[in-house]
Write an enzyme that holds these catalytic residues in place. Structure first.
Site, PDB file in Angstrom:
ATOM      1  N   ARG A 121      -2.251   8.549  -1.859  1.00 35.13           N
ATOM      2  CA  ARG A 121      -2.881   9.854  -1.868  1.00 35.13           C
ATOM      3  C   ARG A 121      -2.862  10.601  -0.538  1.00 35.13           C
ATOM      4  O   ARG A 121      -3.153  11.793  -0.506  1.00 35.13           O
ATOM      5  CB  ARG A 121      -4.339   9.721  -2.325  1.00 35.13           C
ATOM      6  CG  ARG A 121      -5.197   8.824  -1.423  1.00 35.13           C
ATOM      7  CD  ARG A 121      -6.595   8.668  -1.991  1.00 35.13           C
ATOM      8  NE  ARG A 121      -7.376   9.872  -1.828  1.00 35.13           N
ATOM      9  CZ  ARG A 121      -7.992  10.225  -0.703  1.00 35.13           C
ATOM     10  NH1 ARG A 121      -7.909   9.456   0.369  1.00 35.13           N
ATOM     11  NH2 ARG A 121      -8.684  11.336  -0.639  1.00 35.13           N
TER      12      ARG A 121
ATOM     13  N   GLU B  52       4.219   3.677  -3.355  1.00 35.77           N
ATOM     14  CA  GLU B  52       3.934   2.595  -4.289  1.00 35.77           C
ATOM     15  C   GLU B  52       4.810   2.573  -5.537  1.00 35.77           C
ATOM     16  O   GLU B  52       5.006   1.505  -6.120  1.00 35.77           O
ATOM     17  CB  GLU B  52       2.470   2.682  -4.757  1.00 35.77           C
ATOM     18  CG  GLU B  52       1.461   2.435  -3.654  1.00 35.77           C
ATOM     19  CD  GLU B  52       0.026   2.513  -4.175  1.00 35.77           C
ATOM     20  OE1 GLU B  52      -0.562   1.461  -4.411  1.00 35.77           O
ATOM     21  OE2 GLU B  52      -0.477   3.637  -4.355  1.00 35.77           O
TER      22      GLU B  52
END
Lengths: 296, 419
Positions: free
Chosen positions: B165, B363
């Site tokens: 994020r 990720e």
């Protein structure tokens, strides 16, 4: 955290042995430290006295042509062995295996002698020196003796040194017309199974005069597989037979080994890998022996 | 979940006799889909590109199939596998808000200092954030300093470096602050030049009066603002992601965006030992705008390495509540020699809500790796592996079971028999 210890710097081998004798169970030899420091750090052992044998000039790696012996001093590093022209010329398998040990930092610091003395069951060096029928020079204060590699590695993490003794060096006999192979297979940091094979070609260059086959890592100490050696003895050096010979030797090793189930794998799987590696090392040694004969 | 889903998809494709990539392509999400939490991934706010990654992976799959045909031996089987995945961007599931703030200060030499709370542990966010500011303020990257103090007393809240994020959340905060600084610079220049801000524009390190040669460098604007107007330009902005927490029925829109990725794995399986050698792993990932392609590639490589560990090696052994392998000594992670040729194809479909169109890269490529490898193993052996890691012993046992061989039957090895 490493607990406090005294570092001793002996000036001779006898001096070192006297220190070790005086320190008894509370003293040990310090060479490369790649195994020892790990053990001390993890708190698995503690010694109040470390006897540093690096300054004793025991790091010689040299070939004696008269005696046909390759000498490796106790404090010679894996890297020295890996890079030594004498080793590469007279016993290339040693250089090959030294090259595969740990990583460059371990090889640059860790010693062949230290590796043997640590008697870690998953050691490549142990299995290889047994394969090569190495002779170990053991020193005590004012006394010397020679031990066969097989008799030196007594049990896992147990070497054949008595109180007040240290390893001074290793002699590897160099036999003519020999071809060798060594392979290992690992699921974890250290090999889970290893195998080595040495084939000596007869003077007639048509048959195998003698052979040795070693299996490492699956038991507390490396084992010589006599049945595998027997299968190879007097066998014709004919590529058409190599596959069958390798297969039979592999089966013999499968039966000879006594693996235990652990993190490296189940006993059953280790037997399988033992068979595979022995078959492959036998096959490779025979092929190399064939090349040796053709090349000569 | 990714491993289970992508293994099942492969199995389904096989059962209906469909190419695994085509099968995915037929069923993949497109913009407009409503996902399992009821989130509407409409084209205006989302870039849904799983199909694009699949289409782009076709070339890699074709090449992999050629490689497979070229090299089967009596002791080795080759296989190729494909798998896709997506990774949510943002971490608003538990905290209630997905937010971060940023400060931008104009220094007296005309450079700027950005203060954010980002913890950059090597993922490169700090570089990317500087690039965003440099881009918006038309400055060279080295004129943008990032204050990386890890003191929460000093830096604004950033919510943590997790959930892919930071580039999205702190990136948007930094973007908002840089845009605010743009307006501030134009306002100051308007005062200095006695001009209308609408007639001014930013250019490299300066403000220019449109259509003229009249420019004022940032340095002059900083000195003017500080010494004459008495206020050094400092702006602060917070970004609050447009997310809606999950309700009791697990419905909501907790994620700002999703990364999409497809991987193609090429494996070589040793029939005697069950060992899987990964020959090549191609990753096709849409990261939105790749603000720093080199970092993106590094992030994907890192993901692949972790994915390989997850697929082939990593396993904690526990006995009676006691971890038997607490050290790296016995806990196997991939070594350099275990890692294949990495290839990454970076797709850049700008995310409507990402800073400069960026999504994330940290990720997503971990998600399909294990399934791609397991699907390749299935392709090689016809054996479906349903547990991870795909340790060589597990694969060897699965081969034994499939061949109906008793492991202890001491049959000669394939390698020997086939010679």
């Amino acid at each position: 955290m490493i607990r406090e210890f005294a570092l001793h710097r002996p000036t001779s081998v006898d001096d070192a042995c006297t220190m070790l004798e005086r320190g008894a169970d509370d003293a040990t030899v310090y060479a490369g430290g790649t195994e020892l420091l790990l053990v001390l750090k993890l708190g698995l052992a503690h010694y109040a006295h470390l006897v540093d044998i690096k300054p004793l000039g025991l790091d010689r790696v040299a070939y004696d042509g008269t005696m046909r012996i390759l000498h490796i001093g106790a404090t010679a590093t894996h890297r020295q062995v890996e890079r030594s022209p004498a080793v590469r010329r007279h016993c290339p398998i040693l250089a090959e295996v030294a090259h595969s040990i740990g990583n460059i930092r371990v090889r640059a610091t860790g010693t062949v002698g230290g590796n043997l003395c640590f008697a870690e069951p998953h050691s490549d060096v142990g299995a290889l020196v047994v394969l090569l029928d190495g002779r170990l020079h053991v020193a005590g204060a004012g006394r010397r003796r020679t031990v066969e590699a097989g008799a030196f590695l007594l049990d896992e993490f147990t070497n054949g040194l008595d109180a007040g003794e240290m390893l001074e060096g290793i002699d590897v006999p160099i036999t003519p017309r020999c071809a060798m192979a060594y392979q290992k297979y690992g699921m974890l940091e250290r090999p889970s199974v290893s195998a080595g094979c040495c084939v000596q070609v007869a003077e007639d260059r048509q048959t195998v005069e003698g052979a040795r086959s070693v299996v490492g890592c699956v038991g507390p100490v490396p084992i010589l597989v006599g049945d595998a050696a027997a299968i190879l003895r007097d066998a014709p050096l004919d590529p058409r037979c190599f596959g069958d010979l390798a297969g039979e030797a592999g089966l013999a090793a499968r039966q000879a080994c006594e693996p235990m189930s652990d993190l490296h794998g189940s006993a059953e799987y280790k037997r399988q890998i033992t068979e595979v590696l022995v078959a492959r090392t036998v096959s490779t040694s025979l092929e190399r022996a064939g090349e040796l004969v053709r090349g000569a | 979940v990714g491993f289970a889903r992508e293994s099942l998809l492969d199995e389904l494709a096989g059962r209906v006799g469909c190419d695994p990539l085509d099968f995915r392509l037929r069923n993949a999400w497109q913009a407009g889909v409503v996902n399992c939490t009821g989130q509407h991934l409409d084209a205006e706010h989302h870039s849904v590109t799983i199909r694009e990654t699949l289409q782009s992976a076709r070339a890699a799959l074709d090449r992999a199939e050629e490689w497979r045909e070229a090299g089967a031996t009596s002791r080795h089987r080759r296989g190729v596998g494909v798998a896709s995945g997506h990774q949510s961007v943002g971490g608003g599931v538990w905290t209630g808000a997905d937010t971060a703030a940023a400060l931008v200060k104009l220094n007296l030499d005309g450079s700027v200092t950005v203060t954010v709370g980002v913890a950059d542990v090597g993922q490169g966010t700090s570089t990317a954030l500087r690039q965003i500011v440099a881009d918006l303020l038309r400055l060279p990257a080295d004129a943008v300093a990032l204050s990386l103090q890890k003191e929460t007393d000093v830096v604004p809240f950033h919510g943590g470096a997790s959930a892919s994020r930071q580039l999205f959340t702190s990136g948007n905060a930094v973007r908002l602050a840089a845009e605010s600084m743009q307006r501030e610079l134009l306002r100051i220049a308007a005062e200095l030049l006695e001009a209308d801000p609408a007639d001014l524009e930013l250019e490299a390190g300066a403000v220019r009066v449109r259509g003229t040669a009249i420019t004022r460098p940032f340095r002059e604007l900083a000195l003017f603002a500080t010494n004459k107007l008495g206020e050094q330009p400092i702006v602060r902005e917070a970004f609050r992601a447009p997310v809606r927490m999950l309700d009791a029925q697990l419905q909501g829109a907790p994620f700002q965006s999703f990364d999409y990725v497809t991987q193609v794995a090429e494996v070589d399986v040793d029939l005697d030992t069950g060992e899987v050698r990964l020959h090549r792993l191609v990753t096709v990932e849409d990261v939105g705008t790749a603000i720093n392609p080199m970092i993106v590639e590094g992030q994907i490589d890192g993901c692949v390495a972790q994915g390989v560990g997850f697929a082939l090696f990593e396993q904690i052994h526990v006995e009676h509540g006691h971890v038997l392998n607490p050290f790296l000594f016995d806990y196997r992670i991939p070594r350099m020699e275990d890692l294949p040729c990495f290839e990454s194809v970076i797709l850049e479909y700008p995310d409507p809500r990402g800073p400069l169109g960026a999504k994330a890269a940290g990720e997503a490529a971990i998600v399909p790796a294990a399934a791609a490898i397991a699907n390749a193993v299935h392709d090689a052996l016809g054996v479906r592996m349903t547990r991870l890691p795909l340790s060589s012993e597990r694969i060897w046992r699965a081969m034994q079971d499939a061949n109906g061989l008793r492991p202890e039957s001491a049959q000669p090895l394939l390698s020997v028999r086939d010679r």
